[in-house]
Motif scaffolding. Structure first.
Motif, short mmCIF file in Angstrom:
data_model
loop_
_atom_site.label_atom_id
_atom_site.label_comp_id
_atom_site.label_asym_id
_atom_site.label_seq_id
_atom_site.Cartn_x
_atom_site.Cartn_y
_atom_site.Cartn_z
N ARG A 22 40.49 -64.09 16.56
CA ARG A 22 39.14 -63.98 17.12
C ARG A 22 39.02 -63.14 15.57
O ARG A 22 39.48 -62.54 14.39
CB ARG A 22 38.41 -62.87 17.63
CG ARG A 22 39.09 -63.34 18.88
CD ARG A 22 39.33 -62.56 20.14
NE ARG A 22 37.73 -61.56 19.56
CZ ARG A 22 36.93 -60.32 20.91
NH1 ARG A 22 37.23 -60.38 21.73
NH2 ARG A 22 35.97 -59.23 20.85
N GLU A 67 36.52 -64.29 27.47
CA GLU A 67 37.67 -64.67 26.91
C GLU A 67 38.94 -64.01 26.87
O GLU A 67 38.85 -62.72 27.28
CB GLU A 67 37.25 -64.32 25.44
CG GLU A 67 38.41 -64.99 24.28
CD GLU A 67 38.90 -64.37 23.16
OE1 GLU A 67 39.81 -64.69 22.54
OE2 GLU A 67 38.73 -62.69 22.85
N TYR A 89 31.00 -67.04 19.22
CA TYR A 89 31.20 -66.51 20.97
C TYR A 89 29.85 -64.70 20.43
O TYR A 89 30.14 -64.27 19.68
CB TYR A 89 32.64 -65.89 21.34
CG TYR A 89 33.17 -67.34 21.72
CD1 TYR A 89 33.43 -67.60 23.08
CD2 TYR A 89 34.19 -67.99 20.46
CE1 TYR A 89 34.40 -68.89 23.17
CE2 TYR A 89 34.70 -69.09 20.58
CZ TYR A 89 34.54 -69.79 22.09
OH TYR A 89 35.70 -70.65 22.56
N SER A 91 29.85 -61.67 22.32
CA SER A 91 30.63 -60.28 23.15
C SER A 91 28.70 -59.74 23.87
O SER A 91 28.81 -59.36 22.77
CB SER A 91 31.59 -59.73 22.65
OG SER A 91 31.88 -57.97 23.66
N PHE A 99 31.71 -63.52 17.06
CA PHE A 99 33.83 -64.18 16.85
C PHE A 99 33.23 -65.78 17.29
O PHE A 99 32.67 -66.17 17.65
CB PHE A 99 34.27 -62.83 16.67
CG PHE A 99 34.14 -63.28 18.30
CD1 PHE A 99 35.16 -63.85 19.03
CD2 PHE A 99 33.65 -62.54 19.38
CE1 PHE A 99 35.96 -64.27 20.47
CE2 PHE A 99 33.72 -62.76 20.69
CZ PHE A 99 35.02 -63.66 21.60
N LYS A 100 34.04 -66.29 16.12
CA LYS A 100 34.68 -67.63 16.29
C LYS A 100 36.47 -67.37 16.14
O LYS A 100 36.83 -66.41 15.88
CB LYS A 100 34.34 -68.14 14.68
CG LYS A 100 35.01 -69.52 14.75
CD LYS A 100 34.40 -69.84 13.21
CE LYS A 100 34.52 -71.45 13.32
NZ LYS A 100 35.47 -72.55 14.30
N VAL A 101 36.51 -67.84 17.11
CA VAL A 101 38.17 -68.74 17.69
C VAL A 101 38.96 -69.90 17.21
O VAL A 101 38.12 -70.64 16.03
CB VAL A 101 38.23 -69.03 18.71
CG1 VAL A 101 39.97 -68.69 19.47
CG2 VAL A 101 37.84 -67.47 19.85
#
Length: 127
Positions: A22, A67, A89, A91, A99-101
């Motif tokens: 993440r 997630e 994303y 949260s 955040f980005k995965v």
């Protein structure tokens, strides 16, 4: 294989060989009165390590998403960024953050998620 992998000795196979981390994002967002958040732009480090500003051209869809790895609950935004579809994303649990995965190699994954005191981790110096 790594910490991410669940090993089943009876079947002698590995559940996954994909590693992802993440990446927290510094996001500029529009927040409506009812609490909905819309991403406008975020900072991203380019190959040289310099921070660049990336504009979200269009939001294609928003879907509730949990997630799996961290257990965070929030929304997944499918965004058109420079002609490519990217997933961002948000949260909803405290602290609320974007955040980005990103998919990485096993070595990068293990280096990113090292626990304090694990072999190979260098202690931080206050110099």
């Amino acid at each position: 294989m790594g910490r991410l992998c669940e090993y089943n000795s009876a079947a002698d196979n590995c559940q996954t060989d994909k590693y992802s981390i993440r990446i927290p994002l510094r996001m500029t967002q529009l927040t409506e009165r009812d609490g909905r958040a819309w991403p406008l732009a975020f900072e991203w480090k380019d190959a040289d390590g310099e921070a660049i500003r990336v504009k979200v051209d269009r939001i294609v869809s928003v879907a509730p998403c949990a997630e799996q790895k961290s257990g965070s609950v929030g929304d997944r935004y499918e965004c058109d960024i420079g002609g490519r579809i990217e997933y961002l994303y948000y949260s909803k649990l405290q602290p609320r953050k974007w955040f980005k995965v990103q998919e990485v190699s096993e070595a990068e994954y293990n280096a990113y998620y090292k626990l304090p005191g694990e072999p190979g981790k260098k202690p931080k110096s206050n110099a």
